[in-house]
Design a protein around this motif. Structure first.
Motif, PDB file in Angstrom:
ATOM      1  N   THR A 208      -7.159  -8.305   3.603  1.00  0.00           N
ATOM      2  CA  THR A 208      -7.421  -9.673   4.082  1.00  0.00           C
ATOM      3  C   THR A 208      -8.816 -10.174   3.716  1.00  0.00           C
ATOM      4  N   SER A 209      -9.679  -9.287   3.211  1.00  0.00           N
ATOM      5  CA  SER A 209     -11.030  -9.713   2.827  1.00  0.00           C
ATOM      6  C   SER A 209     -10.961 -10.694   1.669  1.00  0.00           C
ATOM      7  N   GLU A 210     -11.772 -11.737   1.761  1.00  0.00           N
ATOM      8  CA  GLU A 210     -11.810 -12.747   0.713  1.00  0.00           C
ATOM      9  C   GLU A 210     -12.940 -12.505  -0.283  1.00  0.00           C
TER      10      GLU A 210
ATOM     11  N   PHE B 163     -23.153   4.729   2.329  1.00  0.00           N
ATOM     12  CA  PHE B 163     -22.167   3.670   2.526  1.00  0.00           C
ATOM     13  C   PHE B 163     -21.888   2.979   1.188  1.00  0.00           C
ATOM     14  N   VAL B 164     -20.595   2.704   0.930  1.00  0.00           N
ATOM     15  CA  VAL B 164     -20.192   2.096  -0.351  1.00  0.00           C
ATOM     16  C   VAL B 164     -19.696   0.674  -0.159  1.00  0.00           C
ATOM     17  N   GLN B 165     -18.692   0.488   0.695  1.00  0.00           N
ATOM     18  CA  GLN B 165     -18.090  -0.839   0.809  1.00  0.00           C
ATOM     19  C   GLN B 165     -17.319  -0.967   2.108  1.00  0.00           C
ATOM     20  N   ARG B 166     -17.199  -2.213   2.581  1.00  0.00           N
ATOM     21  CA  ARG B 166     -16.402  -2.511   3.766  1.00  0.00           C
ATOM     22  C   ARG B 166     -15.273  -3.432   3.375  1.00  0.00           C
TER      23      ARG B 166
ATOM     24  N   THR C 257       5.217  -9.156  -4.757  1.00  0.00           N
ATOM     25  CA  THR C 257       6.467  -9.922  -4.731  1.00  0.00           C
ATOM     26  C   THR C 257       6.219 -11.190  -3.930  1.00  0.00           C
ATOM     27  N   GLU C 258       7.260 -11.977  -3.785  1.00  0.00           N
ATOM     28  CA  GLU C 258       7.109 -13.243  -3.064  1.00  0.00           C
ATOM     29  C   GLU C 258       6.731 -13.031  -1.608  1.00  0.00           C
ATOM     30  N   GLY C 259       7.209 -11.960  -1.007  1.00  0.00           N
ATOM     31  CA  GLY C 259       6.917 -11.711   0.402  1.00  0.00           C
ATOM     32  C   GLY C 259       5.869 -10.646   0.637  1.00  0.00           C
ATOM     33  N   ILE C 260       5.460  -9.971  -0.429  1.00  0.00           N
ATOM     34  CA  ILE C 260       4.483  -8.883  -0.277  1.00  0.00           C
ATOM     35  C   ILE C 260       3.307  -9.144  -1.205  1.00  0.00           C
ATOM     36  N   ARG C 261       2.133  -9.352  -0.634  1.00  0.00           N
ATOM     37  CA  ARG C 261       0.925  -9.616  -1.425  1.00  0.00           C
ATOM     38  C   ARG C 261      -0.245  -8.804  -0.858  1.00  0.00           C
ATOM     39  N   ASN C 262      -1.066  -8.304  -1.772  1.00  0.00           N
ATOM     40  CA  ASN C 262      -2.284  -7.566  -1.421  1.00  0.00           C
ATOM     41  C   ASN C 262      -2.002  -6.341  -0.559  1.00  0.00           C
TER      42      ASN C 262
ATOM     43  N   PHE D 243     -11.218  -3.425  -5.163  1.00  0.00           N
ATOM     44  CA  PHE D 243     -11.450  -2.468  -4.084  1.00  0.00           C
ATOM     45  C   PHE D 243     -10.796  -1.129  -4.398  1.00  0.00           C
ATOM     46  N   LEU D 244      -9.584  -1.157  -4.929  1.00  0.00           N
ATOM     47  CA  LEU D 244      -8.898   0.098  -5.241  1.00  0.00           C
ATOM     48  C   LEU D 244      -9.624   0.872  -6.335  1.00  0.00           C
TER      49      LEU D 244
END
Length: 762
Positions: free
Chosen positions: A729-731, A620-623, A702-707, A738-739
């Protein structure tokens, strides 16, 4: 009030007995029974039980019309004039419950006239002794109830006594009972059973389940003062005291029975009112562990014994106890020094033992965990009447030898710690008998101590070789590296099981300490021992984790102080390399173990999870928590979770009602498959092997597209590529981090340099 049926059928109204029914057991139907009651209620449990013993049952208001002494009278009020009248006439009497119980057991009725007729048999088989009860009226009442329930009473403790009824947890009888494991109960045990005298189904009073309910707590009747403890410790001990039926009082309370004293502190004896026991804290915790009050005589403070050795338990000195002890010890040391100067004799170890406390003597050894005898402070003082010439001066130690002796000293301390864990904690808890037997079950013992003995055995043997080398030290000959290399394989086998599951050890120890009051008391007692050096078991258990790095540093220092021409130089470098190799392998093994444990935890939290997710080659690496940005998987806006493994990506839907932190499969309750599925926090959607992910796309912010990011996938069975888009959505971390982790795992899978492909046109 005769049985009409008896008159009609028997034709013999003179004795009032009538046949009730054909006898079920002719051998039992030889008794004559009269039921004393105001009415003629028939076929109730008492009447049915009576019919098992006789063909004719008589009913009467007081039995005065009967003169037959063979008749057994069944009466339900042992405090009534009728009962007293029948008893004075020396009639045979039984209570209705006793009759029913005899009948249910197919037992014969008593043939003798009993001085104390049984109302019921709730205490049949009990042989009771009393202690600590002062009220004579109360004692008479309890004894009467005991007899009327079929029990027996003796005045002195013996092997026949089955239970001790105590008004307080003290006295010779109490100590006898606790020593020979005779249950000690309160008077409520008898009173409450008497209250249930009309219930024939009540469990016998000597049943272990019943006895456990009335077993006296260890501090019942004790009024205890806690002296010298910190505020936190005092609050904790007060809660334990109240839980065990003790009462906290001030030291000047005239009703105080015990003063529990913290080590190193003493109360002012002038404040004590009357007689009370001044005891060490070990007495308090041992009582909790044993679930019975320990014998105070074994834990009376030595200082208090010195002051009260004349047997006067009332204050008789105008000097506080602590000052008196200090002044006495000071005068004694002064007298000894004077005698030493006059005679030229040195102070012996016996005098040191009588002057210094155990803690002071222990500190003289140079190590808190050294169990060897303390050196005599004045052993080097020469006897002027004997010594004729000065002792030869030892040659100075070489730098190499000094580092080696430091290695031996730290190894000695380490083995002492392991010895303390094994013999002070592990073995008493594993013993089949004794005060500590049964405190922990086999699983708890295995998790806490199971992986430690191999480490202890390795270092015990290594220490013996190091000590032999120290005794025969030669700078150019002694080969320390060879000793360490001798045990490299043993260390590699012994350490991984302990270190890999050390977190489980800590969790189990904490859980047992918090949830098992007797085990908590056991630990408190052990912590007061000088062998522990005021360290907790958790602090002692961490030493194996720290030992190999510490040994590595010392071997490195020893190699620096060893000439290259010395044959031990190369051996030390090899030993240092082997110890580092062992540490590396342990760390790798620990990571693999943690990864496998994580796999099982994840598998048990995902509904309908494919079983092949658990594989030896997979880690296991990450969630990462995401929302779906496309409609390819479950639907736009659905809350999903990505579990990234070394070779695949598990995509799950989060179940909001059951969502929570991952739990170990050993803790998850699996009462039924349906219940288990409802408790799972995730639902399986899709598995993506990393080899099918052709591109990781970082969507421009962009203004309407994040993460937002996308995964372009195509398997060997598909001819068309699919884009799975997600909103992170992870904080806990940023999208780029993550990428990067994801791309690194992709690169490892396809064996090429990792990179993030960014498409700003999307």
């Amino acid at each position: 009030m005769e049985d009409a049926q008896g008159e009609n059928q028997a034709g013999n109204p003179s004795n009032g007995y009538a046949p009730d029914s054909p006898p079920s057991n002719p051998d039992m139907k030889t008794a004559k029974i009269c039921i004393i009651r105001e009415d003629e209620v028939r076929d109730d449990p008492v009447h049915e039980a009576a019919k098992k013993y006789c063909d004719f049952v008589k009913f009467s208001r007081d039995g005065s019309e009967l003169l037959d002494l063979e008749t057994i009278y069944i009466i339900d009020n042992f405090d009534s004039p009728v009962f007293n009248s029948l008893k004075d006439r020396k009639c045979r009497i039984l209570g209705p419950t006793a009759l029913i119980q005899y009948a249910e057991n197919n037992s014969a009725l008593p043939t003798k006239i009993l001085k104390h007729p049984p109302y019921c048999l709730h205490m049949k088989g009990a042989v009771v002794c009393f202690t600590g009860l002062r009220d004579k009226i109360e004692i008479d009442k309890v004894v009467r109830e005991l007899f009327h329930m079929g029990g027996n009473f003796v005045r002195e403790m013996s092997g026949k006594v089955t239970h001790l009824v105590a008004g307080r947890c003290t006295g010779d009888k109490y100590q006898y009972a606790t020593t020979f494991r005779v249950p000690v109960v309160g008077v409520d045990w008898i009173h409450n059973m008497w209250e249930q005298r009309d219930d024939a189904k009540t469990l016998n009073a000597i049943d272990p389940l019943v006895v456990q309910q009335y077993k006296l707590k260890p501090f019942f009747g004790a009024r205890i003062c806690l002296f010298g403890f910190s505020d936190d410790e005092k609050r904790h001990m007060e809660a334990v005291l109240v839980e065990n039926c003790g009462t906290l009082v001030d030291i000047d309370d005239s009703s105080c029975t015990h003063v529990v004293v913290e080590e190193g502190t003493l109360p002012d004896i002038n404040v004590l009112q009357g007689y009370c026991n001044v005891v060490r804290a070990e007495w308090f915790w041992l009582s909790v562990q044993k679930e019975s009050c320990a014998d105070e005589a074994q834990y009376i403070l030595a200082q208090a014994q010195q002051i009260t050795s004349n047997g006067d338990h009332t204050p008789h000195s105008s000097t506080p106890l602590s000052h008196s002890f200090v002044d006495s010890a000071r005068r004694k040391r002064k007298r000894l020094r004077f005698q030493s100067r006059q005679s030229g004799a040195s102070i012996t170890a016996d005098l040191i033992d009588s002057t210094y406390s155990p803690q002071t003597r222990l500190s003289l050894s140079g190590s808190l965990l050294d169990n060897t005898a303390s050196p005599e402070p004045c052993a080097s003082v020469p006897d002027t009447s004997i010594v004729a010439s000065p002792a030869p001066i030892a040659p100075p130690l070489s730098p190499r030898q000094m580092v080696f002796l430091e290695l031996v000293q730290t190894e000695t301390n380490y083995v002492d710690i392991l010895h303390t864990i094994v013999y002070l904690f592990k073995e008493p808890l594993e013993s089949k008998d004794g005060e500590s037997a049964g405190l922990l079950n086999a699983t708890e013992l295995r998790i806490i101590f199971g992986n430690l003995p191999p480490i202890y055995e390795v270092h015990r043997d290594m220490l013996a070789d190091l000590q032999h080398a120290a005794q025969n030290w030669k700078d150019d000959v002694t080969k320390v590296g060879a000793i360490v290399l001798k045990y490299k394989e043993a260390m590699l086998k012994a350490y991984p099981p302990f270190i890999n599951f050390f977190e489980d050890t800590k969790k189990m120890l904490l859980s047992c300490d918090e949830n098992n009051p007797r085990f908590h008391a056991f630990l408190k007692i052990r912590y007061s021992r000088p062998e522990c050096g005021r360290q907790s078991l958790n602090e002692l258990l961490i030493r194996p984790v720290q030992r190999l790095p510490s040994m590595s540093l010392l071997l490195n220092d020893l190699a620096k102080q060893t000439q290259k021409s010395n044959p031990d130089n190369e051996l030390l470098l090899n030993a240092l390399a082997e110890v580092k190799t062992v540490m590396t392998l342990i760390n790798e093994d620990k990571r693999k173990t943690e990864g496998q444990v994580a796999l099982f935890e994840i598998f048990n939290e995902i509904e309908n999870c494919p079983a092949d997710i658990v594989a030896s080659h997979r880690t296991f690496v990450q969630r990462c928590d995401v929302d779906e940005f496309s409609n390819e998987l479950y639907g736009r806006g659905e809350h999903l979770t990505l579990f990234l493994f070394s070779d695949m990506l598990e995509i799950c839907k989060r179940k909001t009602k059951a969502f929570g932190s991952l739990r170990s499969p050993s803790v998850t309750s699996l009462h039924s498959s349906k219940l288990a599925q409802s408790l799972k926090a995730y639902k399986h959607i899709k598995q993506l092997p990393l080899s099918t992910i052709k591109r990781v796309i970082d969507i421009k912010e962009t203004e309407g597209i994040r993460n937002v990011f996308a995964l372009r996938c195509r398997s060997n069975q598909e001819f068309k590529e699919r884009d799975y888009m997600f909103t992170l959505t992870s904080e806990e971390f940023f999208k780029t981090s993550f990428l990067k982790v994801l791309c690194r795992q992709l690169a490892n899978t396809v064996c090429r340099t990792d990179a993030v492909s960014t498409n700003h046109g999307r």
